[in-house]
Design a protein around this motif. Structure first.
Motif, PDB file in Angstrom:
ATOM      1  N   ILE A  72       0.850  -1.197   0.000  1.00 23.12           N
ATOM      2  CA  ILE A  72       0.000   0.000   0.000  1.00 23.12           C
ATOM      3  C   ILE A  72       0.883   1.244   0.000  1.00 23.12           C
ATOM      4  CG2 ILE A  72      -1.826   1.209   1.261  1.00 23.12           C
ATOM      5  CD1 ILE A  72      -2.210  -1.546   2.774  1.00 23.12           C
ATOM      6  N   SER A  73       0.580   2.160  -0.901  1.00 22.71           N
ATOM      7  CA  SER A  73       1.301   3.438  -0.855  1.00 22.71           C
ATOM      8  C   SER A  73       0.328   4.507  -0.346  1.00 22.71           C
ATOM      9  CB  SER A  73       1.863   3.793  -2.224  1.00 22.71           C
ATOM     10  OG  SER A  73       0.850   3.776  -3.181  1.00 22.71           O
ATOM     11  N   LEU A  74       0.750   5.166   0.702  1.00 20.10           N
ATOM     12  CA  LEU A  74      -0.119   6.163   1.327  1.00 20.10           C
ATOM     13  C   LEU A  74       0.046   7.531   0.678  1.00 20.10           C
ATOM     14  CD1 LEU A  74       0.262   5.242   5.103  1.00 20.10           C
ATOM     15  CD2 LEU A  74      -1.329   4.342   3.430  1.00 20.10           C
ATOM     16  N   LEU A  80      -4.527   4.865   5.993  1.00 16.45           N
ATOM     17  CA  LEU A  80      -5.116   3.741   6.727  1.00 16.45           C
ATOM     18  C   LEU A  80      -5.533   4.155   8.134  1.00 16.45           C
ATOM     19  CD1 LEU A  80      -2.672   0.831   5.817  1.00 16.45           C
ATOM     20  CD2 LEU A  80      -4.963   1.159   4.951  1.00 16.45           C
ATOM     21  N   ALA A  81      -6.553   3.493   8.642  1.00 16.70           N
ATOM     22  CA  ALA A  81      -6.970   3.706  10.027  1.00 16.70           C
ATOM     23  C   ALA A  81      -5.986   2.966  10.927  1.00 16.70           C
ATOM     24  CB  ALA A  81      -8.376   3.143  10.227  1.00 16.70           C
ATOM     25  N   THR A  82      -5.815   3.445  12.164  1.00 16.10           N
ATOM     26  CA  THR A  82      -4.910   2.753  13.092  1.00 16.10           C
ATOM     27  C   THR A  82      -5.706   1.814  13.989  1.00 16.10           C
ATOM     28  OG1 THR A  82      -5.032   4.648  14.543  1.00 16.10           O
ATOM     29  CG2 THR A  82      -3.071   4.480  13.187  1.00 16.10           C
ATOM     30  N   ARG A 200      -9.285   5.813   5.787  1.00 13.01           N
ATOM     31  CA  ARG A 200      -9.913   5.947   7.113  1.00 13.01           C
ATOM     32  C   ARG A 200     -11.154   6.839   7.140  1.00 13.01           C
ATOM     33  NH1 ARG A 200      -4.674   8.793   9.739  1.00 13.01           N
ATOM     34  NH2 ARG A 200      -4.902  10.867   8.881  1.00 13.01           N
ATOM     35  N   ALA A 231      -7.501  -3.894   6.184  1.00 11.10           N
ATOM     36  CA  ALA A 231      -6.105  -3.543   6.419  1.00 11.10           C
ATOM     37  C   ALA A 231      -6.065  -2.314   7.313  1.00 11.10           C
ATOM     38  CB  ALA A 231      -5.418  -3.240   5.096  1.00 11.10           C
ATOM     39  N   ILE A 232      -5.219  -2.357   8.311  1.00 13.17           N
ATOM     40  CA  ILE A 232      -5.069  -1.223   9.225  1.00 13.17           C
ATOM     41  C   ILE A 232      -3.580  -0.973   9.462  1.00 13.17           C
ATOM     42  CG2 ILE A 232      -7.301  -1.394  10.444  1.00 13.17           C
ATOM     43  CD1 ILE A 232      -4.209  -2.799  12.074  1.00 13.17           C
ATOM     44  N   MET A 233      -3.298   0.175  10.025  1.00 15.64           N
ATOM     45  CA  MET A 233      -1.930   0.484  10.372  1.00 15.64           C
ATOM     46  C   MET A 233      -1.759   0.159  11.848  1.00 15.64           C
ATOM     47  SD  MET A 233       0.138   4.008   9.788  1.00 15.64           S
ATOM     48  CE  MET A 233      -1.114   4.719   8.842  1.00 15.64           C
TER      49      MET A 233
ATOM     50  N   GLU B  42       3.606  -0.697   9.968  1.00 19.50           N
ATOM     51  CA  GLU B  42       3.290  -2.114   9.918  1.00 19.50           C
ATOM     52  C   GLU B  42       1.819  -2.282   9.567  1.00 19.50           C
ATOM     53  OE1 GLU B  42       4.269  -5.939  12.756  1.00 19.50           O
ATOM     54  OE2 GLU B  42       4.394  -3.941  13.574  1.00 19.50           O
ATOM     55  N   LYS B  44      -1.438  -4.548   9.372  1.00 21.54           N
ATOM     56  CA  LYS B  44      -2.065  -5.760   9.916  1.00 21.54           C
ATOM     57  C   LYS B  44      -3.506  -5.795   9.399  1.00 21.54           C
ATOM     58  CE  LYS B  44       1.366  -6.902  12.691  1.00 21.54           C
ATOM     59  NZ  LYS B  44       2.020  -8.177  12.846  1.00 21.54           N
ATOM     60  N   TRP B 153     -14.645   5.008   8.690  1.00 19.72           N
ATOM     61  CA  TRP B 153     -13.999   3.742   9.015  1.00 19.72           C
ATOM     62  C   TRP B 153     -13.060   3.872  10.212  1.00 19.72           C
ATOM     63  CZ3 TRP B 153     -13.232  -0.944   9.974  1.00 19.72           C
ATOM     64  CH2 TRP B 153     -11.990  -1.564   9.916  1.00 19.72           C
TER      65      TRP B 153
END
Lengths: 238, 211
Positions: A72-74, A80-82, A200, A231-233, B42, B44, B153
């Motif tokens: 994934i390239s941000l 991404l959500a954490t 997110r 997928a999450i961070m 990372e 997940k 989300w």
């Protein structure tokens, strides 16, 4: 050190006499050469160890970048959500990426997502500012509502309330059939795992539409898409 | 003419050092390029079960025990259903709370960052722990999560964290103390005698529901 090795003219071993002048010149020249070489050896950069270090770094980075199954390239459109989740992503899943602009499958944009902010179309600058809200929650843009939706023409029968996104359904159907055929050829069982890589800010409604559409895909007797992962961070609870 | 060994001047054949400049140039381009694409975070995955749409079957009159967390624009609604009748539904509302941004080295009591409204993740976690510790939900492993259409989300991801993973410590008073708590871990030994540790999950099965 160099001074100690300096030869004494005329004292070149057992050789003595008139011919010694030429011999002395040669010795002097050899001495100069040696001096120069010693200087170069001492002051020059040792490239070998540098190359070793760089090669190790290069291999490490290359291995790291190729073992990421999601890759994934941000950017402004994808953050991404954490979460504290600890499950590793698998590399045999079908990845559906939902950015702030579109739904992507196999690196191909399948459906466009419309975004509006204060009745105007969202810009990438709006997204960039919104992405900073976790650090600056008092910014004006953080309290505004971004409205994301899939166009009704992409919905089943053009119904805006439908949960089925037609172009996504068609493309997923093709990919699943292809994957089932591949798995059969290799003697494997089709797992039907979907990894949703969602930005997110994507609203629950769009997530549901994508999950519902994917849940409809399957081949009689051979299974379908039944396991969903987001997928999450990896991060704390903050 | 001396001996053949004297005529052989291998030392004088100077091949010189290999030219490292082009190799170094390539590496100097490759390394920044790879570092730029390098993943410094990372990734997940969080598992969710297929969503439930509409009402299900009756279940043959069996006692229904469900727990649902519904996310609205300004609050959480925890619905605890301990029977088939509507009277058996208990609801807990958790409104958004004022929270402050806190640096990682600043003690929670001394937080002086910007104040903002945030979902009460700490309150939700406290309630879920209490429910899980009660006799009724001790054996239940699934929880329903629903949300209004516009809920992003990132809020759902944090809500899933609050209901799924058990943390070290209890009764968190604010978001700061909650966010700094580490997941409680259980240590087990596998068949090969290797020690493994994993987080304790209260409700491992998350089911999305449409409101």
């Amino acid at each position: 050190m160099v001074e100690e090795n300096k030869p004494v003219p005329g004292a070149s071993g057992g050789a003595a006499g008139n011919g010694d002048a030429v011999s002395d010149d040669k010795i002097q020249e050899a001495f100069e050469r040696r001096k120069r070489r010693l200087f170069e050896e001492r002051s020059g950069l040792n490239v070998t160890s540098l190359m070793d270090a760089i090669t190790i770094i290069l291999f490490f980075i290359m291995i790291q970048s190729t073992t990421d199954p999601l890759n994934i390239s941000l950017n402004a459109r994808m953050q991404l959500a954490t979460s504290t989740a600890e499950v590793r992503p698998s590399d045999d899943s079908i990845a559906i990426m939902i950015t702030k602009r579109n739904i992507v499958l196999d690196n191909k944009s399948i459906v466009q997502i419309n975004c509006s902010l204060d009745k105007a179309e969202c810009t990438d600058q709006d997204f960039e500012q919104r992405n900073l809200c976790e650090k600056k929650p008092s910014d004006a843009i953080c309290s505004k509502e971004f409205k994301f939706e899939v166009d009704k023409q992409d919905k089943e029968k053009g119904d805006p309330n439908s949960l089925v996104i037609e172009p996504l359904r068609k493309e997923l159907d093709r990919i699943v059939k292809q994957q089932i055929a591949e798995d059969e050829a290799l003697g494997r069982k089709f797992k039907g795992v979907v990894t949703l890589i969602a930005d997110r800010e994507i609203p629950f409604r769009i997530l549901m539409e994508v999950i519902y559409t994917a849940g409809k895909i399957g081949v009689q007797g051979k299974g379908g898409l039944s396991q969903f992962r987001f997928a999450i961070m990896k991060g704390g609870n903050e | 003419m001396g001996k053949p060994s004297d005529r052989c001047h291998i030392d004088s054949v100077d091949l010189g050092d290999p030219d490292m400049v082009p190799i170094m140039s390539i590496l100097c381009i490759l390394i920044p390029m790879l570092i730029f694409s390098f993943v410094l975070y990372e990734v997940k995955v969080q598992e969710v079960a297929l969503p439930k749409f509409g009402g299900g079957g009756g279940g043959g009159g069996a006692k229904l025990l469900t727990l649902a967390v519904l996310v609205t624009k300004d609050h959480y609604l925890i619905k605890i259903q301990s029977g088939t009748d509507e009277k058996d539904v208990r609801e807990i509302v958790l409104k958004k709370v004022k929270s402050r941004i806190c640096g990682p080295l600043v003690p929670c009591e001394e937080c002086s960052g910007e104040e903002f409204d945030e979902y009460d993740y700490a309150g939700l976690y406290n309630q879920i722990v209490k429910l899980k510790e009660s006799k009724a939900f001790a054996e239940v492993d699934s929880i329903n999560i629903g949300a209004e259409d516009g809920i992003p989300w990132k809020v759902l991801a944090k809500t899933i964290d609050a209901v799924r993973t058990k943390l070290d410590g209890a009764d968190f008073q604010n978001l700061c103390t909650y966010s700094r708590a580490k997941p409680a871990r259980i240590h087990t030994t596998d068949a090969d005698g290797r020690e493994t540790s994993s987080s304790i999950e209260m409700f491992p099965k998350i089911v999305f529901v449409m409101l």
